[in-house]
Design an enzyme around this catalytic site. Sequence first.
Site, PDB file in Angstrom:
ATOM      1  N   LYS A  12      -4.244   0.788   9.332  1.00 46.96           N
ATOM      2  CA  LYS A  12      -4.760   2.167   9.331  1.00 46.96           C
ATOM      3  C   LYS A  12      -3.611   3.067   9.717  1.00 46.96           C
ATOM      4  CE  LYS A  12      -8.911   4.192   9.009  1.00 46.96           C
ATOM      5  NZ  LYS A  12     -10.075   3.720   8.245  1.00 46.96           N
TER       6      LYS A  12
HETATM    7  N1  GLU Z   1     -10.709   4.522   4.492  1.00 45.85           N
HETATM    8  C1  GLU Z   1     -11.581   3.600   3.848  1.00 45.85           C
HETATM    9  C2  GLU Z   1     -12.187   2.643   4.865  1.00 45.85           C
HETATM   10  O1  GLU Z   1     -12.218   2.918   6.044  1.00 45.85           O
HETATM   11  C3  GLU Z   1     -10.944   2.899   2.649  1.00 45.85           C
HETATM   12  C4  GLU Z   1      -9.770   2.039   2.936  1.00 45.85           C
HETATM   13  C5  GLU Z   1      -9.033   1.517   1.711  1.00 45.85           C
HETATM   14  O2  GLU Z   1      -9.513   1.716   0.595  1.00 45.85           O
HETATM   15  O3  GLU Z   1      -7.976   0.937   1.911  1.00 45.85           O
HETATM   16  O4  GLU Z   1     -12.718   1.628   4.523  1.00 45.85           O
END
Ligand code: GLU
Length: 418
Positions: A106
């Site tokens: 993240k």
């Molecule tokens: N931000 C989204 C999540 O928390 C998508 C993450 C992604 O597609 O890598 O799942």
Amino acid sequence: MQTNSSILSTALHNFEQSAKRLKLDSGIRQKIGQPKERIEINISPVMPSGKLAHVRCFIVRHHDALGPAKGGIRMTADVNLDDITGLAMEMTWKTSLIGVPFGGGKSGIQLDPSTVTPQEKEIIIRGFTRGASRHIGPEIYIPAPDMGTNENDMAHIRDCVSYSEGTSITKGCYVTGKPVIIGGIVGRSQATGKGVVYTALAMCNKLDLDIADMKVAIQGFGNVGAITAAEFAKYGAKTIAIADITGGIANPKGLDIDALQKHVKTKGSVNGFAGGQPIEKEKIFEIDCDILVPAAAGSQITLENVKKIKTRFIAEGANAPTTPEADCVLAERKIPVIPDILCNAGGVFVSYLEYTQETQREQMTLAEVEGRLETRMKQRFEDVHKLAEQKKLTMRQAAMDLAVSRVVEAVFARGLYP
Ligand code: GLU
């Protein structure tokens, strides 16, 4: 790990509980319970005014036994390294549970996106991409949109990487959630909301409820909340209340979601929408409904409001919306919860399809993408539901146990190293 972040403490709590149930020894518990890498990057790009903007950014790679770290970029005024650590950890379990070959990561950019112009945001996104370039790549960490970021931002990341290489394409997939015109995949922007609805449909089947009779209340009207409401409408379910960061709106006969979307596009929030009565945004958790969807920030369902919730079940569109204490109360009250790592995994699942498509220079149709998404979400729902029934666990406990076990299995399959 000590922390003031409620997102990280929720993630740690859920992991520790699972580690206990799975009887993991302390070595492996530490190995997969701690982030592999936590990075703070400070950028100071020159803004159109000529002044430097000083912005703190964070990247966490939580674990990568199953593959490179995957997870979105959160841009909010107060995001911090611990929140990003908790969210990266959650991504490890989410990718594992949904069965895509990624680990968890993240990133965060500490800035309120509503305070900058599109041009300023682009400069900051490009500054972040350059500053983080050693930490982003198809085999390292592949970002995507999250709260406060969108497909335009992903386009700038892609362009920034290819521009540095002097080419129009990149070698492999550096970022997902891009606009379709520059290598994104059809259906990605709807994927999280659709996934929420597929799991809700599966839950209705288990509880013998007809989706067309369901009344829904949703916290959040961003990408996830708005698509979820629109998808529910296709099945005849009525969204009777929606709250966003500024206020709430309710209509017992069902809100007109198309009209509300148009209103939000021009006015910036649900406030002042003529097709419903205003409600205080906090009251969203007191609405008498059948399906409650938290689809905004973390730690929203707490000991303060959990007893006032009146719903048949909860579908967690947001990441970590329920604190562990509130989760216990929901279990006592026998209100089933479709946990975040299952419920909102549609986004990362379609990110995986985008990664595959770009790596292979392939093109997938919308029917293929949606078909694969629906099948995967429903399969994983079944797996989680079955384990929960067999072992008398909540759906969150079952989802965590399945996800953590797969990561442990990958660690042992790799052997001694790394
Ligand atoms: N931000 C989204 C999540 O928390 C998508 C993450 C992604 O597609 O890598 O799942």
